[in-house]
Write a protein that holds these residues in place. Sequence first.
Motif, PDB file in Angstrom:
ATOM      1  N   LYS A  87       1.202  -1.259   0.139  1.00 42.66           N
ATOM      2  CA  LYS A  87       0.448  -0.361   0.270  1.00 42.66           C
ATOM      3  C   LYS A  87       1.105   0.942  -0.112  1.00 42.66           C
ATOM      4  O   LYS A  87       0.721   2.414  -0.447  1.00 42.66           O
ATOM      5  CB  LYS A  87      -1.224  -0.184   1.584  1.00 42.66           C
ATOM      6  N   GLU A  88       2.164   1.593   0.870  1.00 42.20           N
ATOM      7  CA  GLU A  88       2.738   2.261   0.775  1.00 42.20           C
ATOM      8  C   GLU A  88       3.283   2.985  -0.117  1.00 42.20           C
ATOM      9  O   GLU A  88       3.589   3.148  -1.142  1.00 42.20           O
ATOM     10  CB  GLU A  88       3.552   2.065   1.719  1.00 42.20           C
ATOM     11  N   ALA A  89       3.753   1.617  -0.868  1.00 42.60           N
ATOM     12  CA  ALA A  89       4.289   1.737  -2.681  1.00 42.60           C
ATOM     13  C   ALA A  89       3.196   2.084  -3.385  1.00 42.60           C
ATOM     14  O   ALA A  89       3.949   2.717  -4.085  1.00 42.60           O
ATOM     15  CB  ALA A  89       4.953   0.130  -3.261  1.00 42.60           C
ATOM     16  N   GLN A  90       2.328   1.947  -3.008  1.00 45.52           N
ATOM     17  CA  GLN A  90       1.368   2.232  -4.719  1.00 45.52           C
ATOM     18  C   GLN A  90       1.382   3.694  -4.076  1.00 45.52           C
ATOM     19  O   GLN A  90       1.268   4.306  -5.051  1.00 45.52           O
ATOM     20  CB  GLN A  90       0.905   1.568  -3.883  1.00 45.52           C
ATOM     21  N   LEU A  91       1.352   4.314  -2.464  1.00 42.87           N
ATOM     22  CA  LEU A  91       1.006   5.877  -2.494  1.00 42.87           C
ATOM     23  C   LEU A  91       2.272   6.356  -2.924  1.00 42.87           C
ATOM     24  O   LEU A  91       2.031   7.538  -3.628  1.00 42.87           O
ATOM     25  CB  LEU A  91       0.719   6.071  -0.883  1.00 42.87           C
ATOM     26  N   ILE A  92       3.096   6.152  -2.529  1.00 40.27           N
ATOM     27  CA  ILE A  92       3.918   6.672  -3.170  1.00 40.27           C
ATOM     28  C   ILE A  92       4.542   7.194  -4.139  1.00 40.27           C
ATOM     29  O   ILE A  92       5.011   8.118  -5.461  1.00 40.27           O
ATOM     30  CB  ILE A  92       5.817   5.788  -2.985  1.00 40.27           C
ATOM     31  N   ILE A  93       4.123   5.559  -5.719  1.00 45.64           N
ATOM     32  CA  ILE A  93       4.265   5.970  -6.723  1.00 45.64           C
ATOM     33  C   ILE A  93       3.404   6.827  -7.172  1.00 45.64           C
ATOM     34  O   ILE A  93       3.095   7.904  -7.869  1.00 45.64           O
ATOM     35  CB  ILE A  93       3.571   4.299  -7.642  1.00 45.64           C
ATOM     36  N   LYS A  94       1.774   6.915  -7.000  1.00 40.19           N
ATOM     37  CA  LYS A  94       0.917   7.559  -7.554  1.00 40.19           C
ATOM     38  C   LYS A  94       1.554   9.172  -6.643  1.00 40.19           C
ATOM     39  O   LYS A  94       1.223   9.475  -7.489  1.00 40.19           O
ATOM     40  CB  LYS A  94      -0.377   7.471  -6.400  1.00 40.19           C
ATOM     41  N   GLU A  95       2.024   9.497  -5.735  1.00 39.91           N
ATOM     42  CA  GLU A  95       2.463  10.802  -5.815  1.00 39.91           C
ATOM     43  C   GLU A  95       3.454  11.543  -6.421  1.00 39.91           C
ATOM     44  O   GLU A  95       3.782  12.288  -7.351  1.00 39.91           O
ATOM     45  CB  GLU A  95       3.253  10.583  -4.067  1.00 39.91           C
ATOM     46  N   ALA A  96       4.434  10.012  -6.666  1.00 41.28           N
ATOM     47  CA  ALA A  96       5.243   9.993  -7.601  1.00 41.28           C
ATOM     48  C   ALA A  96       4.809  10.468  -8.940  1.00 41.28           C
ATOM     49  O   ALA A  96       5.574  11.594  -9.661  1.00 41.28           O
ATOM     50  CB  ALA A  96       6.083   9.237  -8.014  1.00 41.28           C
ATOM     51  N   GLU A  97       3.837   9.633  -9.351  1.00 37.41           N
ATOM     52  CA  GLU A  97       3.458   9.920 -10.794  1.00 37.41           C
ATOM     53  C   GLU A  97       2.514  12.113 -10.699  1.00 37.41           C
ATOM     54  O   GLU A  97       3.254  12.454 -11.838  1.00 37.41           O
ATOM     55  CB  GLU A  97       2.400   9.347 -11.045  1.00 37.41           C
ATOM     56  N   LYS A  98       1.409  12.204  -9.773  1.00 44.11           N
ATOM     57  CA  LYS A  98       1.214  13.468  -9.588  1.00 44.11           C
ATOM     58  C   LYS A  98       2.382  14.548  -9.481  1.00 44.11           C
ATOM     59  O   LYS A  98       2.168  15.567  -9.780  1.00 44.11           O
ATOM     60  CB  LYS A  98       0.806  13.607  -8.570  1.00 44.11           C
ATOM     61  N   ASN A  99       3.535  14.492  -8.801  1.00 42.49           N
ATOM     62  CA  ASN A  99       4.869  15.023  -8.993  1.00 42.49           C
ATOM     63  C   ASN A  99       5.238  14.958 -10.369  1.00 42.49           C
ATOM     64  O   ASN A  99       5.346  16.475 -10.439  1.00 42.49           O
ATOM     65  CB  ASN A  99       5.850  15.252  -7.710  1.00 42.49           C
ATOM     66  N   ALA A 100       5.589  13.873 -11.136  1.00 40.71           N
ATOM     67  CA  ALA A 100       6.082  14.005 -11.944  1.00 40.71           C
ATOM     68  C   ALA A 100       4.540  14.283 -13.414  1.00 40.71           C
ATOM     69  O   ALA A 100       5.362  15.246 -14.010  1.00 40.71           O
ATOM     70  CB  ALA A 100       5.988  12.561 -12.695  1.00 40.71           C
ATOM     71  N   ASP A 101       4.245  15.151 -13.129  1.00 47.46           N
ATOM     72  CA  ASP A 101       2.862  15.523 -14.050  1.00 47.46           C
ATOM     73  C   ASP A 101       3.022  16.672 -13.751  1.00 47.46           C
ATOM     74  O   ASP A 101       2.801  17.981 -14.877  1.00 47.46           O
ATOM     75  CB  ASP A 101       1.565  14.206 -13.465  1.00 47.46           C
ATOM     76  N   ARG A 102       3.042  17.437 -12.546  1.00 49.92           N
ATOM     77  CA  ARG A 102       3.153  18.880 -12.241  1.00 49.92           C
ATOM     78  C   ARG A 102       4.275  19.663 -12.828  1.00 49.92           C
ATOM     79  O   ARG A 102       4.366  20.469 -13.082  1.00 49.92           O
ATOM     80  CB  ARG A 102       3.305  19.019 -10.301  1.00 49.92           C
ATOM     81  N   ILE A 103       5.372  18.824 -12.254  1.00 50.58           N
ATOM     82  CA  ILE A 103       6.682  19.156 -12.732  1.00 50.58           C
ATOM     83  C   ILE A 103       6.405  19.538 -14.649  1.00 50.58           C
ATOM     84  O   ILE A 103       7.258  20.392 -15.153  1.00 50.58           O
ATOM     85  CB  ILE A 103       8.240  18.273 -12.419  1.00 50.58           C
ATOM     86  N   VAL A 104       5.658  18.145 -15.380  1.00 52.13           N
ATOM     87  CA  VAL A 104       5.654  18.487 -16.883  1.00 52.13           C
ATOM     88  C   VAL A 104       4.299  19.405 -17.430  1.00 52.13           C
ATOM     89  O   VAL A 104       5.869  20.089 -17.895  1.00 52.13           O
ATOM     90  CB  VAL A 104       5.231  16.812 -17.579  1.00 52.13           C
ATOM     91  N   ASN A 105       4.125  19.442 -16.813  1.00 48.61           N
ATOM     92  CA  ASN A 105       2.662  20.858 -16.578  1.00 48.61           C
ATOM     93  C   ASN A 105       4.028  22.113 -16.438  1.00 48.61           C
ATOM     94  O   ASN A 105       3.567  23.354 -17.062  1.00 48.61           O
ATOM     95  CB  ASN A 105       1.986  20.812 -16.130  1.00 48.61           C
ATOM     96  N   ASP A 106       4.502  21.898 -15.590  1.00 47.74           N
ATOM     97  CA  ASP A 106       5.089  23.345 -15.295  1.00 47.74           C
ATOM     98  C   ASP A 106       5.797  24.057 -16.451  1.00 47.74           C
ATOM     99  O   ASP A 106       6.268  25.197 -16.891  1.00 47.74           O
ATOM    100  CB  ASP A 106       5.771  23.246 -13.828  1.00 47.74           C
TER     101      ASP A 106
END
Length: 165
Positions: A87-106
């Motif tokens: 579960k923690e790994a999935q949360l980390i992955i989701k958070e990383a994906e959100k951060n990656a999307d935010r970084i790409v959008n920025d």
Amino acid sequence: MPLTPLDIHNKEFGRRLRGYDEDEVNEFLDQVIKDYEALIRENKDLQNQILNLQEKLNHFANIEETLSKTIIVAQEAADEVKGNAKKEAQLIIKEAEKNADRIVNDSLMKSRKVSLEVEELKKQASIYRTRFRTLVEAQLELLSQDGWDKLESASSTLSIEHSSR
């Protein structure tokens, strides 16, 4: 009630004519008493061994049961840790994906902004160049007018007159 060695020892037999030899019977009974006493001791020893072995068996059965329960608890704990880690790994992955999307959008927004700024600077440079060209052409035109020639000849004449004095 079981027969005891004392019962055998105290046993009296009736006498009859032409009966058994009393000494032989007594010797035989003495031997039976010894053997019977030995069997009773051996039986008690075996019963004690059985009790000891039964206690050990119960002890080992308790250990086995405890180990079984411990293994089950350890397995459950391992499964829980594994599930939590997943579960923690999935949360980390989701958070990383959100951060990656935010970084790409920025980055895309910054890229667009820089691109717009570059286009604006190109337009301003073009306008500046055009104005500068117009200014230079106007100055060249002023320089190429006839009035400069007259000014130069008047200036030369004044210089000559001034030098002759």
